[in-house]
Design a protein around this motif. Sequence first.
Motif, PDB file in Angstrom:
ATOM      1  N   VAL A 173       0.830  -1.204   0.000  1.00  9.71           N
ATOM      2  CA  VAL A 173       0.000   0.000   0.000  1.00  9.71           C
ATOM      3  C   VAL A 173       0.866   1.256   0.000  1.00  9.71           C
ATOM      4  CG1 VAL A 173      -1.652   1.363   1.348  1.00  9.71           C
ATOM      5  CG2 VAL A 173      -1.984  -1.098   1.087  1.00  9.71           C
ATOM      6  N   MET A 174       1.910   1.250   0.815  1.00  9.99           N
ATOM      7  CA  MET A 174       2.805   2.416   0.872  1.00  9.99           C
ATOM      8  C   MET A 174       3.479   2.662  -0.476  1.00  9.99           C
ATOM      9  SD  MET A 174       2.562   3.791   3.840  1.00  9.99           S
ATOM     10  CE  MET A 174       3.993   4.872   3.859  1.00  9.99           C
ATOM     11  N   SER A 175       3.773   1.575  -1.182  1.00 11.78           N
ATOM     12  CA  SER A 175       4.409   1.712  -2.497  1.00 11.78           C
ATOM     13  C   SER A 175       3.413   2.194  -3.546  1.00 11.78           C
ATOM     14  CB  SER A 175       4.998   0.360  -2.921  1.00 11.78           C
ATOM     15  OG  SER A 175       5.525   0.429  -4.229  1.00 11.78           O
ATOM     16  N   ASN A 176       2.243   1.578  -3.588  1.00  9.31           N
ATOM     17  CA  ASN A 176       1.257   1.898  -4.627  1.00  9.31           C
ATOM     18  C   ASN A 176       0.562   3.241  -4.412  1.00  9.31           C
ATOM     19  OD1 ASN A 176       1.752  -0.574  -5.912  1.00  9.31           O
ATOM     20  ND2 ASN A 176       0.210  -1.636  -4.681  1.00  9.31           N
ATOM     21  N   SER A 177       0.270   3.576  -3.150  1.00  2.92           N
ATOM     22  CA  SER A 177      -0.497   4.797  -2.872  1.00  2.92           C
ATOM     23  C   SER A 177       0.373   6.006  -2.547  1.00  2.92           C
ATOM     24  CB  SER A 177      -1.467   4.551  -1.705  1.00  2.92           C
ATOM     25  OG  SER A 177      -2.400   3.550  -2.027  1.00  2.92           O
ATOM     26  N   PHE A 178       1.544   5.737  -1.909  1.00  2.00           N
ATOM     27  CA  PHE A 178       2.366   6.857  -1.437  1.00  2.00           C
ATOM     28  C   PHE A 178       3.783   6.831  -1.991  1.00  2.00           C
ATOM     29  CE2 PHE A 178      -0.774   5.713   1.855  1.00  2.00           C
ATOM     30  CZ  PHE A 178      -1.534   6.875   1.857  1.00  2.00           C
ATOM     31  N   HIS A 179       4.078   5.875  -2.875  1.00  3.74           N
ATOM     32  CA  HIS A 179       5.372   5.790  -3.569  1.00  3.74           C
ATOM     33  C   HIS A 179       6.559   5.697  -2.611  1.00  3.74           C
ATOM     34  CE1 HIS A 179       2.936   6.697  -7.049  1.00  3.74           C
ATOM     35  NE2 HIS A 179       2.550   7.839  -6.507  1.00  3.74           N
ATOM     36  N   VAL A 180       6.368   4.948  -1.519  1.00  2.00           N
ATOM     37  CA  VAL A 180       7.442   4.701  -0.560  1.00  2.00           C
ATOM     38  C   VAL A 180       7.945   3.277  -0.783  1.00  2.00           C
ATOM     39  CG1 VAL A 180       8.077   4.553   1.879  1.00  2.00           C
ATOM     40  CG2 VAL A 180       6.398   6.257   1.121  1.00  2.00           C
ATOM     41  N   ASN A 181       9.259   3.092  -0.988  1.00  2.00           N
ATOM     42  CA  ASN A 181       9.749   1.745  -1.291  1.00  2.00           C
ATOM     43  C   ASN A 181       9.717   0.834  -0.067  1.00  2.00           C
ATOM     44  OD1 ASN A 181      12.361   1.886   0.197  1.00  2.00           O
ATOM     45  ND2 ASN A 181      12.893   3.412  -1.366  1.00  2.00           N
ATOM     46  N   GLY A 182       9.774  -0.471  -0.321  1.00  2.00           N
ATOM     47  CA  GLY A 182       9.648  -1.473   0.726  1.00  2.00           C
ATOM     48  C   GLY A 182      10.716  -1.375   1.794  1.00  2.00           C
ATOM     49  N   LEU A 183      11.951  -1.058   1.400  1.00  3.67           N
ATOM     50  CA  LEU A 183      13.050  -0.967   2.365  1.00  3.67           C
ATOM     51  C   LEU A 183      12.786   0.137   3.383  1.00  3.67           C
ATOM     52  CD1 LEU A 183      15.866  -1.921   3.226  1.00  3.67           C
ATOM     53  CD2 LEU A 183      16.838  -0.213   1.653  1.00  3.67           C
ATOM     54  N   THR A 184      12.344   1.295   2.894  1.00  4.21           N
ATOM     55  CA  THR A 184      12.040   2.421   3.791  1.00  4.21           C
ATOM     56  C   THR A 184      10.890   2.071   4.734  1.00  4.21           C
ATOM     57  OG1 THR A 184      12.744   4.001   2.098  1.00  4.21           O
ATOM     58  CG2 THR A 184      11.380   4.853   3.892  1.00  4.21           C
TER      59      THR A 184
END
Length: 463
Positions: A173-184
């Motif tokens: 969700v963070m990647s798809n909606s807020f463009h935050v990568n998995g590592l972060t």
Amino acid sequence: MLNILEKINGFLWGAPSLLLLAGTGLFLTFVLKGLQIQKLGYAFKLAFTKDKDKSAEGDVSNFKALMTSLAGMIGNGNIAGVATAITLGGPGAIFWMWVVGLLGMATKYAEALLAMKYRVKNETGEYSSGPMYYIERGLGKKWRLLAYAFAIFGAFAALGIGNSVQSNTIADVMSNSFHVNGLTTGIILVILTSLIIFGGLKRISAVAGVFVPVMAVFYIVAAIIIIGINYDQIIPAFALIFKHAFSPISAAGGFSGIVVTEAIRHGVSKGIFSNEAGLGTVALIAGNAKTSHPVKQALVAMTGTFIVTIIVCTMTGLVLIVTGFWDASGGLISGVAHDPTLEAGALTSAAFGSSLGVVGEYIVSLSVVFFGFSTIIAWYVYGVKCFEYMFGVKHIKIYRVIYVGATFIGTIASLTTVWAFADMANALMMIPNLIGLLLLYKIVKEETDNYFADPITKELKSS
């Protein structure tokens, strides 16, 4: 390996297990004379007031114990799980979710009562409880193997379905909606999880006591606004729910058509998934509640199932139906055109977005993140209680490190096999717990009858 696990899970979560779960709830409802309906008002009163009895003992208040339990229950099953139930079982699945929720309240009541009755103090002076304790202490040491079976599967399930699977969903969700990568996302989750769980049960329950009510109200208010906007579809929505709980749905508008058995199957299975009745998780936290009688905390615990299934899941279901998004092929009520390839979580997000625009989609995305994180925190309590039973208090630091590690791995790894293992462990938690509940039902009935026959109890209830 994955194919083997899927076959095992297909058996473990098949009709016999679902019938056993629902059957246990029905049996306890009969034994307790519908207590979950008769005493619901009193139960909510206990949940939101402090126990003034000076003999009350425990680590956290009834309210905080309930919030910690709700943190584990109010999760992505209330978003994606409900959408899956409706798209695969039709609107009638909601009715069967209500049924299993009401029956599950009796199961939760019994779990919490036995947890309180057979709880023990550990080396740190904190209470420990759970199915492993009431199986061993209630049924005798000859049943200890069954108690260990629950503890093993509970500790493993916490690492999987309660932790890494949740962090994986949050990362997506963070990647798809807020463009935050998995590592972060992984690093942030590790820091936040560590700060909370290393503070012990009181810090966890304190966070849950604030976090869960705000999170739930935020989601429910948004759902009510959408239902209000589509007020003209409320009566047709309920008509669909009741009609298709007992009659097949013909293929229409691209919808494939559903028989009644599918509505029952998906309503029951997703209802159990959302409220965890029968899995024994509530018993792992209920014993820490500060209360003067096992029945009091048992009544408080059963309100959690009502809140999750009857309120939160119903809100999600109504949003999907009144907006027309229950039919992934195009919508049979409002005729809203949408992508038929939408998956369950995305379908709910699209339903919210259809009325509230991008704000609605962000509400669902944030709910998935917060619901998932609260589940991680709550399931740590469940897992560490199981680990403590097997290895003692002095070794729980090992489990904490493993748990935090699983949180990080979940954000960066593919968890298809882990999900399958965790799903299996979840089902295997259920079996020893239900055996314990059914064999100890006389204790549950006796404690309940004695409490409500007490003149002092009657006086307190009327004051």
